[in-house]
Design a protein around this motif. Sequence first.
Motif, PDB file in Angstrom:
ATOM      1  N   LEU A 144       0.826  -1.206   0.000  1.00 30.39           N
ATOM      2  CA  LEU A 144       0.000   0.000   0.000  1.00 30.39           C
ATOM      3  C   LEU A 144       0.862   1.258   0.000  1.00 30.39           C
ATOM      4  O   LEU A 144       0.612   2.213  -0.760  1.00 30.39           O
ATOM      5  N   LEU A 145       1.891   1.286   0.843  1.00 28.41           N
ATOM      6  CA  LEU A 145       2.780   2.453   0.890  1.00 28.41           C
ATOM      7  C   LEU A 145       3.498   2.655  -0.433  1.00 28.41           C
ATOM      8  O   LEU A 145       3.618   3.790  -0.925  1.00 28.41           O
ATOM      9  N   GLN A 146       3.997   1.577  -1.023  1.00 24.82           N
ATOM     10  CA  GLN A 146       4.693   1.703  -2.298  1.00 24.82           C
ATOM     11  C   GLN A 146       3.776   2.264  -3.381  1.00 24.82           C
ATOM     12  O   GLN A 146       4.175   3.146  -4.158  1.00 24.82           O
ATOM     13  N   ILE A 147       2.558   1.780  -3.421  1.00 26.69           N
ATOM     14  CA  ILE A 147       1.612   2.220  -4.455  1.00 26.69           C
ATOM     15  C   ILE A 147       1.252   3.693  -4.273  1.00 26.69           C
ATOM     16  O   ILE A 147       1.236   4.469  -5.247  1.00 26.69           O
ATOM     17  N   ILE A 148       0.960   4.095  -3.050  1.00 21.92           N
ATOM     18  CA  ILE A 148       0.607   5.502  -2.820  1.00 21.92           C
ATOM     19  C   ILE A 148       1.785   6.404  -3.136  1.00 21.92           C
ATOM     20  O   ILE A 148       1.630   7.464  -3.757  1.00 21.92           O
ATOM     21  N   ASP A 149       2.981   5.996  -2.718  1.00 18.37           N
ATOM     22  CA  ASP A 149       4.182   6.777  -3.017  1.00 18.37           C
ATOM     23  C   ASP A 149       4.366   6.934  -4.525  1.00 18.37           C
ATOM     24  O   ASP A 149       4.616   8.043  -5.018  1.00 18.37           O
ATOM     25  N   ALA A 150       4.235   5.831  -5.263  1.00 19.43           N
ATOM     26  CA  ALA A 150       4.404   5.888  -6.720  1.00 19.43           C
ATOM     27  C   ALA A 150       3.329   6.747  -7.369  1.00 19.43           C
ATOM     28  O   ALA A 150       3.608   7.504  -8.311  1.00 19.43           O
ATOM     29  N   ALA A 151       2.109   6.655  -6.871  1.00 17.81           N
ATOM     30  CA  ALA A 151       1.027   7.469  -7.430  1.00 17.81           C
ATOM     31  C   ALA A 151       1.275   8.947  -7.184  1.00 17.81           C
ATOM     32  O   ALA A 151       1.051   9.784  -8.070  1.00 17.81           O
ATOM     33  N   CYS A 152       1.721   9.283  -5.988  1.00 10.31           N
ATOM     34  CA  CYS A 152       2.003  10.691  -5.683  1.00 10.31           C
ATOM     35  C   CYS A 152       3.097  11.256  -6.583  1.00 10.31           C
ATOM     36  O   CYS A 152       3.050  12.433  -6.969  1.00 10.31           O
ATOM     37  N   LYS A 153       4.073  10.437  -6.938  1.00  8.61           N
ATOM     38  CA  LYS A 153       5.199  10.905  -7.745  1.00  8.61           C
ATOM     39  C   LYS A 153       4.912  10.876  -9.242  1.00  8.61           C
ATOM     40  O   LYS A 153       5.398  11.727  -9.990  1.00  8.61           O
ATOM     41  N   GLN A 154       4.122   9.894  -9.682  1.00  7.64           N
ATOM     42  CA  GLN A 154       3.943   9.707 -11.121  1.00  7.64           C
ATOM     43  C   GLN A 154       2.513   9.942 -11.606  1.00  7.64           C
ATOM     44  O   GLN A 154       2.302  10.126 -12.807  1.00  7.64           O
ATOM     45  N   LEU A 155       1.557   9.908 -10.705  1.00 10.47           N
ATOM     46  CA  LEU A 155       0.153  10.126 -11.074  1.00 10.47           C
ATOM     47  C   LEU A 155      -0.474  11.115 -10.086  1.00 10.47           C
ATOM     48  O   LEU A 155      -1.481  10.809  -9.444  1.00 10.47           O
ATOM     49  N   PRO A 156       0.104  12.303  -9.944  1.00 12.33           N
ATOM     50  CA  PRO A 156      -0.321  13.211  -8.871  1.00 12.33           C
ATOM     51  C   PRO A 156      -1.764  13.681  -8.977  1.00 12.33           C
ATOM     52  O   PRO A 156      -2.336  14.118  -7.981  1.00 12.33           O
ATOM     53  N   ASP A 157      -2.354  13.615 -10.168  1.00  9.54           N
ATOM     54  CA  ASP A 157      -3.725  14.100 -10.343  1.00  9.54           C
ATOM     55  C   ASP A 157      -4.766  12.986 -10.245  1.00  9.54           C
ATOM     56  O   ASP A 157      -5.954  13.234 -10.457  1.00  9.54           O
ATOM     57  N   THR A 158      -4.324  11.772  -9.932  1.00  8.14           N
ATOM     58  CA  THR A 158      -5.240  10.638  -9.856  1.00  8.14           C
ATOM     59  C   THR A 158      -5.766  10.463  -8.435  1.00  8.14           C
ATOM     60  O   THR A 158      -4.976  10.348  -7.490  1.00  8.14           O
ATOM     61  N   SER A 159      -7.078  10.456  -8.283  1.00 10.16           N
ATOM     62  CA  SER A 159      -7.688  10.211  -6.974  1.00 10.16           C
ATOM     63  C   SER A 159      -7.601   8.730  -6.646  1.00 10.16           C
ATOM     64  O   SER A 159      -7.771   7.868  -7.527  1.00 10.16           O
ATOM     65  N   LEU A 160      -7.337   8.437  -5.396  1.00 13.87           N
ATOM     66  CA  LEU A 160      -7.232   7.050  -4.938  1.00 13.87           C
ATOM     67  C   LEU A 160      -8.222   6.818  -3.807  1.00 13.87           C
ATOM     68  O   LEU A 160      -8.339   7.638  -2.891  1.00 13.87           O
ATOM     69  N   TYR A 161      -8.903   5.693  -3.878  1.00 11.21           N
ATOM     70  CA  TYR A 161      -9.791   5.261  -2.804  1.00 11.21           C
ATOM     71  C   TYR A 161      -9.172   4.022  -2.159  1.00 11.21           C
ATOM     72  O   TYR A 161      -8.564   3.193  -2.845  1.00 11.21           O
ATOM     73  N   VAL A 162      -9.310   3.893  -0.858  1.00 16.27           N
ATOM     74  CA  VAL A 162      -8.713   2.760  -0.157  1.00 16.27           C
ATOM     75  C   VAL A 162      -9.783   1.963   0.574  1.00 16.27           C
ATOM     76  O   VAL A 162     -10.715   2.532   1.156  1.00 16.27           O
TER      77      VAL A 162
END
Length: 278
Positions: A99-117
């Motif tokens: 989960l941490l790896q995915i959120i970190d990668a999304a913040c760096k490479q997909l900053p405009d993508t909303s994530l639901y958990v």
Amino acid sequence: MNRLIITNGDMAAERIQTLQPEVTVLPWRDVLHDGPLGDFDRLQDQSIHRAAFIAEFADMAPEDVVRDFEHRDQVFLQAGSYERVELWFEQDLYDQLQLLQIIDAACKQLPDTSLYVVQADTYLCELPDMEFAALPSHARLLSKAQKDYAVKAWAAVVSEDWPFADQVEAPLPYVPSALKRLQGERQDFPLSLYYASRPLLEGPMKVKEMFRAMQAAEEAKFMGDLSFYHLLKGYLAAPDPLFKSAYQDGMDYMDFFNLDVSLTDKGTEALKAFSVSL
């Protein structure tokens, strides 16, 4: 709705797909508590960094591992094309690192993508059908505070810096206990090995019994049999071992789990000393 669900592995992915056949499901196949982690800004670079280790760890052809990581990363990097992206993960160390790896990668490479958990406090594949079917209603939009926390926590994992392990409350509630458990695994005498081997103080056991003892001692089970195999094998093959067994290099996987294991004098001393230190 066009949805992407990212989850912890194939079993959970298959169950989600059966429940929601119209959804794209991406299993995150990586045992991040084992092997090297690097400080990278791109997920693809972390995948390259881990590929050789995973190939040896899982006895896979290196090109198959590279291909699997490339496919996973391509799907992930297209997450912005979905109307909704959900992260379905459990409370244990294995899942929380993913989960941490995915959120970190999304913040760096997909900053405009909303994530639901969707966070489960038990194992997804053990939930009764009705509870599992209700999980989509528990999805919550990740806040900026949660994303910022995940980025800092992932950096702590990669650098083996542990300030987050002592938090009582956190934006992601299962992360502190997961990081504390990881800290216990990365010390000189891994906590998993202690849990598995302390019954040996009462007498010899088979490796498979040690594995069951280790899992029974965990508040949140995270280590599979393959990880345990690699962990214990290194100690059985050591030149000045803590354990006595008939282990031979290259022996069959199933034969390994049927090995009889006992403590050496050194192992007894080490186990008792570790117990006192806890």
